[in-house]
Write a protein that holds these residues in place. Structure first.
Motif, PDB file in Angstrom:
ATOM      1  N   LYS A  44       0.838  -1.206   0.000  1.00  0.00           N
ATOM      2  CA  LYS A  44       0.000   0.000   0.000  1.00  0.00           C
ATOM      3  C   LYS A  44       0.870   1.253   0.000  1.00  0.00           C
ATOM      4  O   LYS A  44       0.635   2.182  -0.766  1.00  0.00           O
ATOM      5  CB  LYS A  44      -0.925   0.014   1.222  1.00  0.00           C
ATOM      6  N   THR A  45       1.877   1.244   0.868  1.00  0.00           N
ATOM      7  CA  THR A  45       2.799   2.378   0.925  1.00  0.00           C
ATOM      8  C   THR A  45       3.509   2.549  -0.408  1.00  0.00           C
ATOM      9  O   THR A  45       3.637   3.663  -0.930  1.00  0.00           O
ATOM     10  CB  THR A  45       3.812   2.180   2.055  1.00  0.00           C
ATOM     11  N   PHE A  46       3.975   1.451  -0.972  1.00  0.00           N
ATOM     12  CA  PHE A  46       4.654   1.472  -2.265  1.00  0.00           C
ATOM     13  C   PHE A  46       3.740   2.035  -3.359  1.00  0.00           C
ATOM     14  O   PHE A  46       4.148   2.890  -4.153  1.00  0.00           O
ATOM     15  CB  PHE A  46       5.116   0.055  -2.633  1.00  0.00           C
ATOM     16  N   MET A  47       2.497   1.582  -3.384  1.00  0.00           N
ATOM     17  CA  MET A  47       1.573   2.022  -4.429  1.00  0.00           C
ATOM     18  C   MET A  47       1.227   3.504  -4.279  1.00  0.00           C
ATOM     19  O   MET A  47       1.096   4.208  -5.283  1.00  0.00           O
ATOM     20  CB  MET A  47       0.298   1.168  -4.416  1.00  0.00           C
ATOM     21  N   LEU A  48       1.104   3.985  -3.051  1.00  0.00           N
ATOM     22  CA  LEU A  48       0.841   5.413  -2.859  1.00  0.00           C
ATOM     23  C   LEU A  48       2.041   6.247  -3.305  1.00  0.00           C
ATOM     24  O   LEU A  48       1.878   7.334  -3.873  1.00  0.00           O
ATOM     25  CB  LEU A  48       0.480   5.694  -1.401  1.00  0.00           C
ATOM     26  N   GLU A  49       3.251   5.732  -3.065  1.00  0.00           N
ATOM     27  CA  GLU A  49       4.446   6.418  -3.548  1.00  0.00           C
ATOM     28  C   GLU A  49       4.475   6.435  -5.075  1.00  0.00           C
ATOM     29  O   GLU A  49       4.844   7.442  -5.691  1.00  0.00           O
ATOM     30  CB  GLU A  49       5.704   5.738  -3.016  1.00  0.00           C
ATOM     31  N   GLN A  50       4.098   5.317  -5.680  1.00  0.00           N
ATOM     32  CA  GLN A  50       4.070   5.240  -7.140  1.00  0.00           C
ATOM     33  C   GLN A  50       3.003   6.160  -7.717  1.00  0.00           C
ATOM     34  O   GLN A  50       3.209   6.768  -8.774  1.00  0.00           O
ATOM     35  CB  GLN A  50       3.831   3.789  -7.595  1.00  0.00           C
ATOM     36  N   LEU A  51       1.872   6.279  -7.042  1.00  0.00           N
ATOM     37  CA  LEU A  51       0.826   7.198  -7.489  1.00  0.00           C
ATOM     38  C   LEU A  51       1.339   8.632  -7.454  1.00  0.00           C
ATOM     39  O   LEU A  51       1.127   9.391  -8.400  1.00  0.00           O
ATOM     40  CB  LEU A  51      -0.419   7.057  -6.608  1.00  0.00           C
ATOM     41  N   ALA A  52       2.034   8.987  -6.393  1.00  0.00           N
ATOM     42  CA  ALA A  52       2.621  10.332  -6.305  1.00  0.00           C
ATOM     43  C   ALA A  52       3.650  10.531  -7.419  1.00  0.00           C
ATOM     44  O   ALA A  52       3.724  11.612  -8.021  1.00  0.00           O
ATOM     45  CB  ALA A  52       3.259  10.537  -4.939  1.00  0.00           C
ATOM     46  N   GLY A  53       4.419   9.492  -7.708  1.00  0.00           N
ATOM     47  CA  GLY A  53       5.390   9.575  -8.799  1.00  0.00           C
ATOM     48  C   GLY A  53       4.722   9.723 -10.148  1.00  0.00           C
ATOM     49  O   GLY A  53       5.196  10.474 -11.008  1.00  0.00           O
ATOM     50  N   ALA A  54       3.622   9.024 -10.341  1.00  0.00           N
ATOM     51  CA  ALA A  54       2.884   9.138 -11.604  1.00  0.00           C
ATOM     52  C   ALA A  54       2.329  10.542 -11.775  1.00  0.00           C
ATOM     53  O   ALA A  54       2.346  11.101 -12.880  1.00  0.00           O
ATOM     54  CB  ALA A  54       1.757   8.110 -11.641  1.00  0.00           C
ATOM     55  N   GLN A  55       1.859  11.120 -10.688  1.00  0.00           N
ATOM     56  CA  GLN A  55       1.346  12.485 -10.768  1.00  0.00           C
ATOM     57  C   GLN A  55       2.481  13.462 -11.049  1.00  0.00           C
ATOM     58  O   GLN A  55       2.296  14.423 -11.796  1.00  0.00           O
ATOM     59  CB  GLN A  55       0.610  12.846  -9.481  1.00  0.00           C
TER      60      GLN A  55
END
Length: 78
Positions: A44-55
């Protein structure tokens, strides 16, 4: 004076609807990232970081689900 009141309330209403629209889109993106992570807290933490990176990379919203799915599939754990 009546026109001023109508103008102010219309502008305030449009601003609120725009703000709400943006918030709902952010919630949907966050929910997608968390859904792809499942129950794994680290993922979950990883995916939220990736979402921030995608943005930050300005990934288009229509491409975001596929991008997040590919990122989730490539997750190997920490």
């Amino acid at each position: 004076m009546d026109y001023f009141i109508i103008f102010v309330t219309t502008v305030a209403g449009l601003y609120f609807h725009g703000w709400l629209y943006v918030r709902i889109r952010r919630w949907m993106d966050r929910d997608l990232a968390l859904a792809l992570a499942g129950k794994d807290e680290q993922k979950k933490t990883f995916m939220l970081e990736q979402l921030a990176g995608a943005q930050a990379q300005k990934i288009k919203r229509r491409d975001l689900p596929k991008w997040l799915e590919a990122t989730a599939a490539g997750y190997s754990g920490r």
